[in-house]
Design a protein around this motif. Sequence first.
Motif, PDB file in Angstrom:
ATOM      1  N   TYR B 131       0.802  -1.231   0.000  1.00 14.89           N
ATOM      2  CA  TYR B 131       0.000   0.000   0.000  1.00 14.89           C
ATOM      3  C   TYR B 131       0.833   1.278   0.000  1.00 14.89           C
ATOM      4  O   TYR B 131       0.322   2.347  -0.306  1.00 14.89           O
ATOM      5  N   LEU B 135      -0.696   5.024  -0.938  1.00  9.61           N
ATOM      6  CA  LEU B 135      -1.175   5.887   0.136  1.00  9.61           C
ATOM      7  C   LEU B 135      -0.368   7.180   0.213  1.00  9.61           C
ATOM      8  O   LEU B 135      -0.911   8.260   0.428  1.00  9.61           O
ATOM      9  N   ALA B 140      -1.426  10.554   2.238  1.00  9.61           N
ATOM     10  CA  ALA B 140      -1.755  10.080   3.579  1.00  9.61           C
ATOM     11  C   ALA B 140      -0.595  10.326   4.543  1.00  9.61           C
ATOM     12  O   ALA B 140       0.553  10.057   4.210  1.00  9.61           O
ATOM     13  N   ASP B 144      -2.878   8.639   9.124  1.00 12.02           N
ATOM     14  CA  ASP B 144      -3.874   8.210   8.129  1.00 12.02           C
ATOM     15  C   ASP B 144      -3.591   6.786   7.678  1.00 12.02           C
ATOM     16  O   ASP B 144      -4.484   5.936   7.618  1.00 12.02           O
ATOM     17  N   THR B 148      -5.842   3.468   8.149  1.00 15.61           N
ATOM     18  CA  THR B 148      -6.311   2.806   6.932  1.00 15.61           C
ATOM     19  C   THR B 148      -5.916   1.336   6.925  1.00 15.61           C
ATOM     20  O   THR B 148      -6.724   0.460   6.621  1.00 15.61           O
ATOM     21  N   TRP B 151      -7.793  -0.873   9.389  1.00 19.17           N
ATOM     22  CA  TRP B 151      -9.116  -1.223   8.883  1.00 19.17           C
ATOM     23  C   TRP B 151      -9.005  -2.233   7.744  1.00 19.17           C
ATOM     24  O   TRP B 151      -9.781  -3.189   7.672  1.00 19.17           O
ATOM     25  N   ASP B 152      -8.030  -2.060   6.873  1.00 22.11           N
ATOM     26  CA  ASP B 152      -7.925  -2.940   5.716  1.00 22.11           C
ATOM     27  C   ASP B 152      -7.458  -4.347   6.070  1.00 22.11           C
ATOM     28  O   ASP B 152      -7.703  -5.288   5.331  1.00 22.11           O
ATOM     29  N   ARG B 154      -8.387  -5.802   8.874  1.00 23.83           N
ATOM     30  CA  ARG B 154      -9.213  -6.108  10.043  1.00 23.83           C
ATOM     31  C   ARG B 154      -9.461  -7.605  10.230  1.00 23.83           C
ATOM     32  O   ARG B 154      -9.517  -8.084  11.357  1.00 23.83           O
TER      33      ARG B 154
END
Lengths: 234, 235
Positions: B131, B135, B140, B144, B148, B151-152, B154
Amino acid sequence: MLPLILENVSYTAGGRTLINDVSFEIGAGTRTVILGANGAGKSVLMRLCHGLLRPTSGRVTWYGASGTSGSGRQAMVFQRPVLLRRSALANVTYALKLAGLPAAESLRRAQVKLDVVGMAQLAAHPARVLSGGEQQRLALARAWALEPEVLFLDEPTANLDPHATRHIEAVINAIHESGTKIIMTTHSLGQARRLGDEILLMSGGQIAERAPVTEFFSAPQSEAAREFLSGELP
Amino acid sequence: MVNDFAAALSEALRLIASADAQLAQIVALSVRVSLAAVAFAALAALPLGALLAITRFPGRQALVAVLNALMGLPPVVVGLMIYLMLSRAGPLGQFGLLFTPAAMVIAQAVLITPIIAALTRQVIEDAWLEYAEQLRSLGASNTDAALTLLWDTRFALITVVLAGFGRAAAEVGAVMIVGGNIDGVTRVMTTAIALETSKGDLPLALGLGMVLLAIIVGLNLLAHWVKLSAQRRYG
């Protein structure tokens, strides 16, 4: 923020000089295609321009951007699109929120751009299970939604079949016509002909030749260009 | 001996089936303590692991090595340290936490925070490889990016947090020291099993052992299933 000016830019990594003393100026309006074989330094050059890499020596400057990176006005689409584990629509609004847009405006813009690239039907779909071509179109929509002044594209169709490639090229042209400066790399001569206004040929980390697309193909000036053109597959 | 075991096993099953009050009370306290511990630990460890994966600073590699080493913290040593902190004369003695469930929560949280942080760091660092350029291209910040990626990833992190829960619930040395294994107050499954076994009350020990095993195996199966179905759906 254009022109983009590179002055004596070199980039060295792991003892290898990947970019060797490159200087040029890129202005607005035309579609610039950076052409070259694998390992010629196209991707590295693009990352230096976009600011993802810092030159080992030399300077990369944007007009009027002294002291600021100006990164809010440029975007990049990578060879392999990196999409977040959320819906297609949320991938676009994510980028817009990072750029500081209010949520309502983000949503509106994202929906418009998904529609323009033909992905309105897939807006609620999880992004990472889309097909390769759809993922790349989504990545283009995300970059386009930022309404950048300059869009960098690093081999945007290298992993795609001809049908998906045509679709992507159409989107790139639409972005060009909307007024965004296109700077892209490719190793495909056909794509360079179809999408380029001017060609920058890279060879061994240097700019071997720079010419308008018709001149480049009809009357290449450099040895590197002739060699590259003669290596074309049917 | 075989008969003893068979008798103990059937008595253990009877205790579980009849939802024996003593057994249920011990199980409930264990689950409450370990859930609280894993919640506090995750709150600290997930952001810590993510930031450690993303940021680059001098000494980062050393910090990663220390964090990995702390995964093997000996529970009795953690128990002893928490005991010293919470005892009357200790720096936190005034709160009167020693031999309460709160002390056990603290001990388990200290024990599993490095585990969750180190595993999170590994998961996020692998994702960051993919990423990072995208990003950063989108502008980002490190914060950030950390949010991110948390969450990605998770679905992978659910397994990480459950590994922490399993370690907390299965741990005996630290909670024995700071909790004291007081009947009805700080007696959890592991300390009860140790005590009942030494007393010779095998049915209760065996019953608790089966419940503990069922909870941990069940949770991990659930996590595995969540991960698989999520991967199929979200890629």
